[in-house]
Structure formats: C-alpha cells, structure tokens
Design a protein around this motif. Structure first.
Motif, PDB file in Angstrom:
ATOM      1  N   THR A 168      -6.851 -12.413  -0.792  1.00  0.00           N
ATOM      2  CA  THR A 168      -6.398 -11.865   0.296  1.00  0.00           C
ATOM      3  C   THR A 168      -6.062 -10.280   0.415  1.00  0.00           C
ATOM      4  O   THR A 168      -6.374  -9.451   1.687  1.00  0.00           O
ATOM      5  N   THR A 169      -5.956  -9.451  -0.694  1.00  0.00           N
ATOM      6  CA  THR A 169      -6.016  -8.167  -0.542  1.00  0.00           C
ATOM      7  C   THR A 169      -7.395  -7.577  -0.144  1.00  0.00           C
ATOM      8  O   THR A 169      -7.678  -6.783   0.476  1.00  0.00           O
ATOM      9  N   LEU A 170      -8.547  -8.330  -0.642  1.00  0.00           N
ATOM     10  CA  LEU A 170      -9.848  -7.886  -0.421  1.00  0.00           C
ATOM     11  C   LEU A 170     -10.047  -8.020   1.180  1.00  0.00           C
ATOM     12  O   LEU A 170     -10.670  -7.304   1.875  1.00  0.00           O
ATOM     13  N   ARG A 171      -9.378  -9.119   1.867  1.00  0.00           N
ATOM     14  CA  ARG A 171      -9.523  -9.285   3.223  1.00  0.00           C
ATOM     15  C   ARG A 171      -8.588  -8.359   4.061  1.00  0.00           C
ATOM     16  O   ARG A 171      -8.884  -8.170   5.302  1.00  0.00           O
ATOM     17  N   THR A 172      -7.443  -7.800   3.607  1.00  0.00           N
ATOM     18  CA  THR A 172      -6.683  -6.922   4.154  1.00  0.00           C
ATOM     19  C   THR A 172      -7.558  -5.809   4.635  1.00  0.00           C
ATOM     20  O   THR A 172      -7.933  -5.084   3.995  1.00  0.00           O
ATOM     21  N   GLN A 173      -7.047  -5.327   5.962  1.00  0.00           N
ATOM     22  CA  GLN A 173      -7.629  -4.049   6.632  1.00  0.00           C
ATOM     23  C   GLN A 173      -6.537  -3.217   6.301  1.00  0.00           C
ATOM     24  O   GLN A 173      -5.279  -3.388   6.349  1.00  0.00           O
ATOM     25  N   PHE A 174      -6.962  -1.882   5.788  1.00  0.00           N
ATOM     26  CA  PHE A 174      -5.768  -0.896   5.604  1.00  0.00           C
ATOM     27  C   PHE A 174      -5.968   0.198   6.521  1.00  0.00           C
ATOM     28  O   PHE A 174      -6.571   0.218   7.555  1.00  0.00           O
ATOM     29  N   ARG A 175      -4.681   0.724   6.911  1.00  0.00           N
ATOM     30  CA  ARG A 175      -4.584   1.683   7.918  1.00  0.00           C
ATOM     31  C   ARG A 175      -5.427   2.861   7.882  1.00  0.00           C
ATOM     32  O   ARG A 175      -5.843   3.238   6.514  1.00  0.00           O
ATOM     33  N   PRO A 176      -5.732   3.430   9.039  1.00  0.00           N
ATOM     34  CA  PRO A 176      -6.652   4.463   8.973  1.00  0.00           C
ATOM     35  C   PRO A 176      -6.295   5.815   8.329  1.00  0.00           C
ATOM     36  O   PRO A 176      -5.145   6.014   8.274  1.00  0.00           O
ATOM     37  N   GLY A 177      -7.029   6.545   7.704  1.00  0.00           N
ATOM     38  CA  GLY A 177      -6.727   7.579   6.979  1.00  0.00           C
ATOM     39  C   GLY A 177      -6.710   7.718   5.579  1.00  0.00           C
ATOM     40  O   GLY A 177      -6.781   6.643   4.997  1.00  0.00           O
ATOM     41  N   THR A 178      -6.631   8.777   5.153  1.00  0.00           N
ATOM     42  CA  THR A 178      -6.460   9.078   3.713  1.00  0.00           C
ATOM     43  C   THR A 178      -5.233   8.057   2.837  1.00  0.00           C
ATOM     44  O   THR A 178      -5.346   7.470   1.941  1.00  0.00           O
ATOM     45  N   ARG A 179      -4.141   8.163   3.365  1.00  0.00           N
ATOM     46  CA  ARG A 179      -2.863   7.558   3.028  1.00  0.00           C
ATOM     47  C   ARG A 179      -3.199   6.234   3.029  1.00  0.00           C
ATOM     48  O   ARG A 179      -2.966   5.478   2.078  1.00  0.00           O
ATOM     49  N   GLY A 180      -3.786   5.480   4.035  1.00  0.00           N
ATOM     50  CA  GLY A 180      -3.785   4.069   4.037  1.00  0.00           C
ATOM     51  C   GLY A 180      -5.106   3.650   3.143  1.00  0.00           C
ATOM     52  O   GLY A 180      -4.632   2.721   2.532  1.00  0.00           O
ATOM     53  N   ALA A 181      -6.008   4.377   3.036  1.00  0.00           N
ATOM     54  CA  ALA A 181      -7.063   4.023   1.929  1.00  0.00           C
ATOM     55  C   ALA A 181      -6.448   4.170   0.616  1.00  0.00           C
ATOM     56  O   ALA A 181      -6.633   3.180  -0.066  1.00  0.00           O
ATOM     57  N   LEU A 182      -5.569   5.207   0.330  1.00  0.00           N
ATOM     58  CA  LEU A 182      -5.007   5.477  -0.938  1.00  0.00           C
ATOM     59  C   LEU A 182      -4.149   3.960  -1.174  1.00  0.00           C
ATOM     60  O   LEU A 182      -4.356   3.504  -2.357  1.00  0.00           O
ATOM     61  N   VAL A 183      -3.399   3.805  -0.201  1.00  0.00           N
ATOM     62  CA  VAL A 183      -2.349   2.556  -0.663  1.00  0.00           C
ATOM     63  C   VAL A 183      -3.166   1.286  -1.035  1.00  0.00           C
ATOM     64  O   VAL A 183      -2.765   0.475  -1.706  1.00  0.00           O
TER      65      VAL A 183
END
Length: 165
Positions: free
Chosen positions: A83-98
């Motif tokens: 599920t985590t692999l499929r989840t899209q993250f928020r744009p930007g460095t903060r989203g990618a880091l989280v």
C-alpha cells in the motif's frame, strides 16, 4: 513485479545489512535530511529494497503453519508495504521526505519479520548475522526511560561497541 523479478528475488540472498544502512540514512535522528538529489536516489533504493523483500517475507510466512501468529503479522506487514509503495506523495521535498521515511519504516519492519521467520539472528551491536561458529555473548539493554528491553546476543568482538537504540 513481474514473474522473472519475483523468481530472481526468491533465489537471491537478501542483504539485510545494506537495507538497514539505507533505512538509517533516512530515519536516524542524528543525521541531517538528505539533499533533493540524494533523497530521490534513496527513495528509489527503498522502493527497490521493498520490491525485493516483500516476496521473500511472504514466501517465508507462507511456509509457516496456517495458525501461526507471526505468519499473519508478517503477511499484514507485506500488505501495508505494498500500500505504501502504491501511495502517491505530495509534491515537493517535504512530501518526498515524508514518503521516503514511511518506506524506510515499512522496510525496517519487513527486515525484522524476515529475520524472525527465517531464523536469522543478528548481533544487536553491529547488525551483522551471528553464525554458529562465532563466539557470542548474551546482551540485554534496558532503556533508561522505561521498561523497554532489547534482549539478544552480540559478537564477543562487539563488547565495546556503543550503539544508540
């Protein structure tokens, strides 16, 4: 993941030490957050580690008895990792880091399940496998802030190793 990658994953030894090193680069409180370029590389690396480890943990879990509790817990963990692999993250460095830290925590849990299901015993000081022909010592670390205890074994050579838990 295609059948060829899955078959290769089930025949290759799992390098838990490398996976744990990748994890520590993101969830170690003593480290600064990675730069954007390094974060992108770590994110891809963690995804790859998860894609390799998920089928290994599933395979080890499915070899257990159907009523075995560790089997169910490990299989639930593989579902969460997918599920985590499929989840899209928020744009930007903060989203990618989280998202990368979430991947790292899922990978850490899968490493623990893999070791528990396959009988791999790791040194609590250096995170290297303990082998039958090596001298080992019992180790228990009591947390100064409460009842948390980490019990296991360490290599005799690791007696002077200090490690934060």
């Amino acid at each position: 993941m295609n059948a060829t990658v899955q078959a290769a994953a089930l025949t290759q030894p799992v390098d838990i030490d490398t996976m744990r090193h990748s994890i520590s680069r993101l969830i170690n409180p003593d480290r600064q957050p990675p730069t954007d370029d390094t974060l992108a590389i770590l994110h891809s690396l963690l995804r790859g580690h998860l894609q390799l480890l998920i089928p290994e943990v599933e395979h080890a879990a499915l070899e257990r008895d159907a009523e075995d509790v560790p089997r169910y817990v490990a299989l639930a963990c593989t579902d969460q990792a997918r599920t985590t692999l499929r989840t899209q993250f928020r744009p930007g460095t903060r989203g990618a880091l989280v998202h990368a830290r979430r991947l790292a925590r899922r990978l850490a849990a899968l490493c623990e399940h893999y070791e528990a299901l396959t009988g791999v015993v790791m040194c609590l000081a250096c995170d290297q496998p303990l082998h039958d022909d090596e001298e080992t010592l019992p180790y228990d670390h009591v947390s100064p802030s409460g009842p948390a205890v980490r019990v296991g074994r360490i290599h005799a050579r690791c007696t002077q190793t200090y490690r934060r838990h």
